[in-house]
Motif scaffolding. Structure first.
Motif, PDB file in Angstrom:
ATOM      1  N   LYS A   1       0.672  -0.912  -0.042  1.00  0.00           N
ATOM      2  CA  LYS A   1       0.216  -0.156   0.070  1.00  0.00           C
ATOM      3  C   LYS A   1       0.813   0.754   0.443  1.00  0.00           C
ATOM      4  CE  LYS A   1      -4.236   1.521   0.390  1.00  0.00           C
ATOM      5  NZ  LYS A   1      -5.413   0.897  -0.930  1.00  0.00           N
ATOM      6  N   THR A   2       0.577   2.098  -0.597  1.00  0.00           N
ATOM      7  CA  THR A   2       1.067   3.339  -0.586  1.00  0.00           C
ATOM      8  C   THR A   2       0.392   5.083   0.047  1.00  0.00           C
ATOM      9  OG1 THR A   2       0.003   4.126  -3.330  1.00  0.00           O
ATOM     10  CG2 THR A   2       2.794   3.381  -2.411  1.00  0.00           C
ATOM     11  N   GLY A   3       0.233   5.683   0.292  1.00  0.00           N
ATOM     12  CA  GLY A   3      -0.639   6.243   0.995  1.00  0.00           C
ATOM     13  C   GLY A   3       0.328   7.594   1.043  1.00  0.00           C
ATOM     14  N   THR A   4      -0.221   8.633   1.632  1.00  0.00           N
ATOM     15  CA  THR A   4      -0.383  10.127   2.045  1.00  0.00           C
ATOM     16  C   THR A   4      -0.966  10.056   3.363  1.00  0.00           C
ATOM     17  OG1 THR A   4      -1.577  11.558   1.124  1.00  0.00           O
ATOM     18  CG2 THR A   4       0.707  11.371  -0.112  1.00  0.00           C
ATOM     19  N   ALA A   5      -0.368  11.454   4.160  1.00  0.00           N
ATOM     20  CA  ALA A   5      -1.124  11.388   5.538  1.00  0.00           C
ATOM     21  C   ALA A   5      -0.431  13.363   5.251  1.00  0.00           C
ATOM     22  CB  ALA A   5      -0.621  11.090   6.752  1.00  0.00           C
ATOM     23  N   GLU A   6      -1.811  14.533   6.203  1.00  0.00           N
ATOM     24  CA  GLU A   6      -1.351  15.391   6.186  1.00  0.00           C
ATOM     25  C   GLU A   6      -0.590  16.174   7.922  1.00  0.00           C
ATOM     26  OE1 GLU A   6      -1.581  18.093   3.926  1.00  0.00           O
ATOM     27  OE2 GLU A   6      -2.258  16.867   2.372  1.00  0.00           O
ATOM     28  N   VAL A   7       0.242  16.851   8.147  1.00  0.00           N
ATOM     29  CA  VAL A   7       0.353  17.043   9.120  1.00  0.00           C
ATOM     30  C   VAL A   7       0.288  17.983  10.042  1.00  0.00           C
ATOM     31  CG1 VAL A   7       3.031  18.327  10.407  1.00  0.00           C
ATOM     32  CG2 VAL A   7       3.229  16.345   8.531  1.00  0.00           C
ATOM     33  N   TYR A   8      -0.628  17.737  11.089  1.00  0.00           N
ATOM     34  CA  TYR A   8      -1.368  18.628  12.057  1.00  0.00           C
ATOM     35  C   TYR A   8      -0.665  19.542  13.403  1.00  0.00           C
ATOM     36  CZ  TYR A   8      -2.330  15.204  14.767  1.00  0.00           C
ATOM     37  OH  TYR A   8      -2.256  13.709  15.686  1.00  0.00           O
ATOM     38  N   PRO A   9      -0.220  20.387  13.569  1.00  0.00           N
ATOM     39  CA  PRO A   9      -0.889  21.526  12.931  1.00  0.00           C
ATOM     40  C   PRO A   9      -0.407  22.317  11.593  1.00  0.00           C
ATOM     41  CG  PRO A   9       0.336  22.403  14.469  1.00  0.00           C
ATOM     42  CD  PRO A   9       1.131  21.177  14.616  1.00  0.00           C
TER      43      PRO A   9
ATOM     44  N   PRO B   1       9.614  27.785  13.792  1.00  0.00           N
ATOM     45  CA  PRO B   1      10.956  26.912  13.412  1.00  0.00           C
ATOM     46  C   PRO B   1      11.031  25.640  14.920  1.00  0.00           C
ATOM     47  CG  PRO B   1      10.897  28.417  12.662  1.00  0.00           C
ATOM     48  CD  PRO B   1       9.244  28.657  13.628  1.00  0.00           C
ATOM     49  N   GLY B   2      11.845  24.728  14.791  1.00  0.00           N
ATOM     50  CA  GLY B   2      12.423  24.106  15.695  1.00  0.00           C
ATOM     51  C   GLY B   2      11.085  23.652  17.091  1.00  0.00           C
ATOM     52  N   ASP B   3      10.096  23.511  16.505  1.00  0.00           N
ATOM     53  CA  ASP B   3       8.470  23.287  16.832  1.00  0.00           C
ATOM     54  C   ASP B   3       8.412  21.506  16.250  1.00  0.00           C
ATOM     55  OD1 ASP B   3       7.974  24.887  18.895  1.00  0.00           O
ATOM     56  OD2 ASP B   3       6.145  25.753  17.236  1.00  0.00           O
ATOM     57  N   LYS B   4       6.817  21.166  16.906  1.00  0.00           N
ATOM     58  CA  LYS B   4       7.160  19.518  16.343  1.00  0.00           C
ATOM     59  C   LYS B   4       5.716  19.658  15.105  1.00  0.00           C
ATOM     60  CE  LYS B   4      10.683  17.530  19.573  1.00  0.00           C
ATOM     61  NZ  LYS B   4      10.481  15.968  20.430  1.00  0.00           N
ATOM     62  N   GLY B   5       5.129  18.067  14.557  1.00  0.00           N
ATOM     63  CA  GLY B   5       3.885  17.955  14.338  1.00  0.00           C
ATOM     64  C   GLY B   5       3.965  16.730  13.760  1.00  0.00           C
ATOM     65  N   LYS B   6       2.501  16.714  14.067  1.00  0.00           N
ATOM     66  CA  LYS B   6       1.537  14.928  13.971  1.00  0.00           C
ATOM     67  C   LYS B   6       0.993  14.523  12.387  1.00  0.00           C
ATOM     68  CE  LYS B   6       2.119  13.561  19.282  1.00  0.00           C
ATOM     69  NZ  LYS B   6       1.678  13.662  20.071  1.00  0.00           N
ATOM     70  N   PHE B   7       0.980  12.792  11.891  1.00  0.00           N
ATOM     71  CA  PHE B   7       0.622  12.755  10.890  1.00  0.00           C
ATOM     72  C   PHE B   7       0.205  11.673  11.170  1.00  0.00           C
ATOM     73  CE2 PHE B   7       5.032  12.068  10.351  1.00  0.00           C
ATOM     74  CZ  PHE B   7       4.961  10.140   9.929  1.00  0.00           C
ATOM     75  N   GLU B   8      -1.229  11.232  10.676  1.00  0.00           N
ATOM     76  CA  GLU B   8      -1.649   9.380  11.188  1.00  0.00           C
ATOM     77  C   GLU B   8      -2.715   9.227   9.741  1.00  0.00           C
ATOM     78  OE1 GLU B   8      -5.547   9.753  13.716  1.00  0.00           O
ATOM     79  OE2 GLU B   8      -3.435   9.920  14.790  1.00  0.00           O
TER      80      GLU B   8
END
Length: 323
Positions: free
Chosen positions: A280-288, A293-300
């Motif tokens: 399977k291939t796919g894409t996910a959008e990161v939030y926020p 700069p220096g911050d983090k984001g998540k995706f699922e």
């Protein structure tokens, strides 16, 4: 015969007295005329000459008093007295009184010089001082030369102080203009010439440093731009897990290594089975959506009805926009 000799002698004395008076030797002329009158008391011309000489002698003595006033800095009294004497000379309009005019002119000049000397401490800009130089330019007296020297020194001092202040504020063109203004009146002054050379040297060094700073800033900006375009986002973690319903959930975390805000981060990945085959291939959008700069984001991302018991996640691409 005696009378003739007396007349000739008297006329000779009269002529000599006139010449002495015209040369400014008024006391000598007075003495000679008084002597001649003793010999010829009836000679009206002698009496007239003596009256004229004594009048001029009084005015000359008054002029000497004016000179003392000037010497003692009593300039207002000197000016008032001199004006009175000038009026007397004008009213008499005699050949003898005219001989006082050069002395009057000298004293007038000295009063002017004295007034300028008194004003010097209150003059604070070059234009005012230059105006005083113009006033002194036609005065050929040693006092005028000393006053000009004082003014030149003050022009140099003011120009140097003003130029130094402009230079401290990095206003080099203003500093050079100020020095040039001083040199306009105090030509070839060594202090101002040296100061002008120093201003130019500091200006050149400053401009060179500015160019180097701009160049460095541009290089740094180019480096940052390259990093923001190529290496702004780093994947910190990614995994795939199966829940109690048999559905597969892909989760992950990214970190921003950019120097600006990045947005619309999209992660592309592939799922592989235990045989390392892509299922399977796919894409996910990161939030926020916006990551500083220096911050983090998540995706699922959820996948349903995948038959594989075990899958692994492989990130194939990350996209973002730099704000």
């Amino acid at each position: 015969m005696y009378e003739k000799n007396v007349n000739e002698e008297t006329l000779a004395i009269k002529k000599e007295a006139e010449q002495a008076a015209l040369k400014g030797k008024y006391e000598k002329a007075e003495s000679m005329l008084s002597e001649a009158i003793e010999k010829r008391p009836d000679f009206t011309a002698l009496q007239q000459d003596l009256t004229s000489v004594r009048s001029v002698l009084v005015m000359n003595n008054d002029l000497n008093k004016v000179a003392e006033y000037i010497k003692n800095s009593r300039l207002e009294e000197a000016e008032t007295s001199l004006a009175t004497i000038q009026k007397q000379i004008y009213n008499e309009q005699s050949q003898l009184s005219v001989t006082l005019i050069p002395k009057v002119e000298r004293l007038t000049s000295k009063i002017t010089i004295g007034e300028i000397n008194n004003q010097l401490k209150h003059l604070t800009n070059i234009d005012e001082l230059a105006d005083k130089l113009n006033t002194l330019s036609g005065l050929d007296l040693k006092e005028a030369a000393r006053a000009r020297s004082k003014i030149n020194e003050k022009i140099v001092s003011i120009a140097a102080k003003k130029a130094e202040a402009a230079m401290a504020d990095k206003q080099y063109n203003e500093a050079i203009a100020t020095v040039d203004e001083g040199l306009q009146y105090v030509v070839n002054n060594e202090k101002l010439i040296q100061l002008k050379n120093r201003v130019k040297q500091e200006q050149q060094a400053f401009e060179q440093r500015q160019e180097e700073r701009i160049k460095h800033a541009m290089e740094k900006a180019a480096e940052e731009d390259l990093m923001n375009r190529k290496h702004a986002v780093k994947v910190l973690e990614v995994k795939a897990s199966k829940d109690e319903y048999g559905d597969i959930k892909v989760t992950g975390e990214i970190g921003s290594e950019a120097t600006k805000i990045v947005s619309s981060i999209k992660v592309t990945f592939e799922l592989k089975n235990k045989d390392d085959e892509v299922v399977k291939t796919g894409t996910a959008e990161v939030y926020p959506m916006y990551v500083n700069p220096g911050d983090k984001g998540k995706f699922e991302k959820m996948y349903y009805e995948l038959k594989e018991e075990e899958v692994t996640v492989n990130i194939t691409n990350v996209e973002w926009y730099v704000e």
